[in-house]
Design a protein around this motif. Structure first.
Motif, PDB file in Angstrom:
ATOM      1  N   VAL A 154       0.859  -1.182   0.000  1.00 47.76           N
ATOM      2  CA  VAL A 154       0.000   0.000   0.000  1.00 47.76           C
ATOM      3  C   VAL A 154       0.898   1.235   0.000  1.00 47.76           C
ATOM      4  CG1 VAL A 154      -1.972  -1.110   1.109  1.00 47.76           C
ATOM      5  CG2 VAL A 154      -0.225  -0.044   2.524  1.00 47.76           C
ATOM      6  N   GLU A 184      -1.500  -1.194  -4.111  1.00 47.46           N
ATOM      7  CA  GLU A 184      -2.758  -0.513  -3.812  1.00 47.46           C
ATOM      8  C   GLU A 184      -2.454   0.937  -3.435  1.00 47.46           C
ATOM      9  OE1 GLU A 184      -4.840  -2.671  -0.804  1.00 47.46           O
ATOM     10  OE2 GLU A 184      -5.242  -4.407  -2.117  1.00 47.46           O
ATOM     11  N   CYS A 186      -3.336   4.700  -2.103  1.00 47.20           N
ATOM     12  CA  CYS A 186      -4.185   5.446  -1.177  1.00 47.20           C
ATOM     13  C   CYS A 186      -4.041   6.934  -1.476  1.00 47.20           C
ATOM     14  CB  CYS A 186      -3.782   5.165   0.270  1.00 47.20           C
ATOM     15  SG  CYS A 186      -3.826   3.410   0.709  1.00 47.20           S
ATOM     16  N   ALA A 192      -2.864   4.785   4.092  1.00 46.85           N
ATOM     17  CA  ALA A 192      -2.020   3.597   3.947  1.00 46.85           C
ATOM     18  C   ALA A 192      -1.651   3.031   5.312  1.00 46.85           C
ATOM     19  CB  ALA A 192      -0.763   3.950   3.160  1.00 46.85           C
TER      20      ALA A 192
END
Length: 344
Positions: A154, A184, A186, A192
């Motif tokens: 993240v 991913e 944020c 995160a």
């Protein structure tokens, strides 16, 4: 109309420079710091109107790119210059373009963009901050980049410098960023970190000084990889975050005065790396980092430098080559010419 086009284009590019103004606390963004207050004049460092007419007008961002300046700001020589702190790079851009600022400590790729959009009216004087990105893990799985295979990371900065850095390091280590790992994104570092805190993720890529704050909040969280070191292994040069950019007309108007400023800046950086406690106190005093205690812990990991000449050019050229390959718009659509590099 030409000025409006320049400002519009560069403002868009400023969205790609989130890294350098990393948040100074757990409640701040990993992009440009979330403080959106009006620009702050540095206490006791703002010159009188008479002095300001002769000295440089210098802008800084709240975060690592300006930490190396604070000792100069607080010195007797600093009274010859006007220093102003800003919360985000896009506040600085129009002032620099219009000539209402002479110099600014900003993200490196924004400097390249400004060079293109001002038709070469600015140049980079020094690299002031190297890589400030770190892979952190709540666990002991990741000991090398290869260990990221099959993992979820993240982070922040999709479509900006952090993404390009991460993808480049992964690719150069034989990992496909699209299939071998799951990235991913944020909106900010707090989001995160919240996923790591909640156990929804165990690995994150975050910037300093946010990393230092995060380590104190999550039990078991550790720095697994220093992305500056990983970049150096595969690129053969340093990962650059921040630079000092200056208008060429300001240098040409007083070359000796600018050289004196650079000497003072070099001494300020040396003090930032040797007097952590004093520099941290100044970072809080000038509003660059919220708390001195956090700044003191973060300073050794913020990679504050004073890099000039051929070394500066080599690191920036390699860095810009990677960004250009990922997205030409991230450096203004073209690579800077040799005249971009002051003293090189």
């Amino acid at each position: 109309m030409k000025l409006k086009r320049i400002l519009s284009a560069v403002a868009a590019a400023a969205l790609c420079v989130s890294l350098a103004a990393c948040g100074s606390s757990a409640s701040s963004s990993s992009a440009a710091t979330s403080e959106a207050a009006a620009p702050t004049a540095a206490p006791e460092a703002t010159a009188s109107p008479e002095t300001a007419a002769q000295g440089l007008r210098v802008a800084g961002l709240k975060g690592p790119t300006t930490m190396g300046l604070v000792n100069l700001m607080d010195s007797e020589a600093g009274a010859d210059y006007t220093f102003t702190m800003y919360g985000a790079a896009d506040e600085i851009v129009p002032l620099l373009v219009k000539g209402e600022l002479d110099a600014a400590a900003i993200p490196a790729n924004l400097a390249a963009t400004l060079y293109q959009k001002t038709e070469g009216a600015v140049e980079v004087a020094c690299v002031n901050t190297l890589g400030v990105l770190y892979i952190v893990e709540n666990g002991e799985t990741v000991q090398s980049v290869a260990d990221l295979q099959g993992q979820t990371i993240v982070t922040t900065g999709k479509g900006t410098t952090p993404e390009y850095v991460l993808r480049y390091v992964l690719s150069e280590n034989g990992l496909d960023p699209d299939t071998d790992v799951t990235i991913e994104y944020c909106s900010e570092a707090t989001e995160a970190l919240s996923q790591v805190q909640a156990g929804a993720a165990t690995i994150a890529m975050l910037p300093q000084p946010f990393v230092t704050s995060a380590l104190s909040q999550v039990e078991g969280l550790r720095v697994a990889l220093d992305m500056n070191e990983e970049w150096q292994k595969v690129a053969g040069s340093q990962l650059v975050t921040g630079v000092l950019v200056v208008r060429k007309d300001a240098v040409e108007a007083d070359p000796e005065g600018f050289a004196a400023f650079m000497d003072g800046y070099a001494a300020s950086v040396e003090a930032a790396n040797s007097d952590l406690e004093g520099t941290a106190a100044l970072c809080e005093s000038y509003g660059i980092v919220a708390k001195a205690a956090l700044a003191q812990k973060a300073l050794p990991q913020c990679n504050i430098v004073f890099e000039t000449g051929a070394e500066m050019k080599t690191d920036l050229v390699n860095y810009f080559d990677v960004l250009f390959a990922a997205d030409p718009a991230s450096v203004g659509g073209a690579l800077p010419g040799d005249d971009f590099y002051y003293g090189a």
